[in-house]
Design an enzyme around this catalytic site. Sequence first.
Site, short mmCIF file in Angstrom:
data_model
loop_
_atom_site.label_atom_id
_atom_site.label_comp_id
_atom_site.label_asym_id
_atom_site.label_seq_id
_atom_site.Cartn_x
_atom_site.Cartn_y
_atom_site.Cartn_z
N ASP A 1 0.85 -1.19 0.00
CA ASP A 1 0.00 0.00 0.00
C ASP A 1 0.88 1.23 0.00
OD1 ASP A 1 -2.55 -1.15 -0.13
OD2 ASP A 1 -2.60 -1.51 2.02
N ASP B 1 -6.62 -0.52 -5.52
CA ASP B 1 -7.82 -0.20 -4.75
C ASP B 1 -8.61 0.93 -5.42
OD1 ASP B 1 -6.96 -2.07 -2.83
OD2 ASP B 1 -5.91 -0.52 -1.67
#
Length: 166
Positions: free
Chosen positions: A115, A141
């Site tokens: 991330d 995402d």
Amino acid sequence: MVWPRPAVIAGVLACLLLDQSLKAWAVREFTLGEFREVLPGVLSLGLIYNTGAAWSLFAGAALPLAALRLVVGVALLVYLSRRAVPPLTGVALTLIAGGALSNSLDGWRLGKVVDTLASHTLSAVTRALGQGDFPVFNLADVWVVSGVLLLLLRSTRSPTRSSSTA
């Protein structure tokens, strides 16, 4: 078997390439937990790893989540290769497939997802709602959420004669 349309393949490959490139760059550029503001007060880039999903749901379940993401991505590609869909739906499903496959690749390859993006603006909203900081996320995402939002947008449009049959 009918092969996916070139736009679908190109879209999924673009999603994979952009997400995986940003993740590879972040792994080289940042130490774990380090973040730097890109848009002050709005967005930072950095590096953390997640073995679960957003908000640490299913923490430690990287491989089962990778399998689920792979199934979703491949199923959407098969669906798009066999069925004509309206352009907005095709873009939405391509984004979701690309994001799912890219995060699946992380899960299989690393046992966790990389991330890289932190939104101060979204964190301000979630903190105001008593939910703490918004989770750090990645481009995959963004692709998935954008695809879902496009599907929601499409579902609110009045059906026309041509779109109701597709």
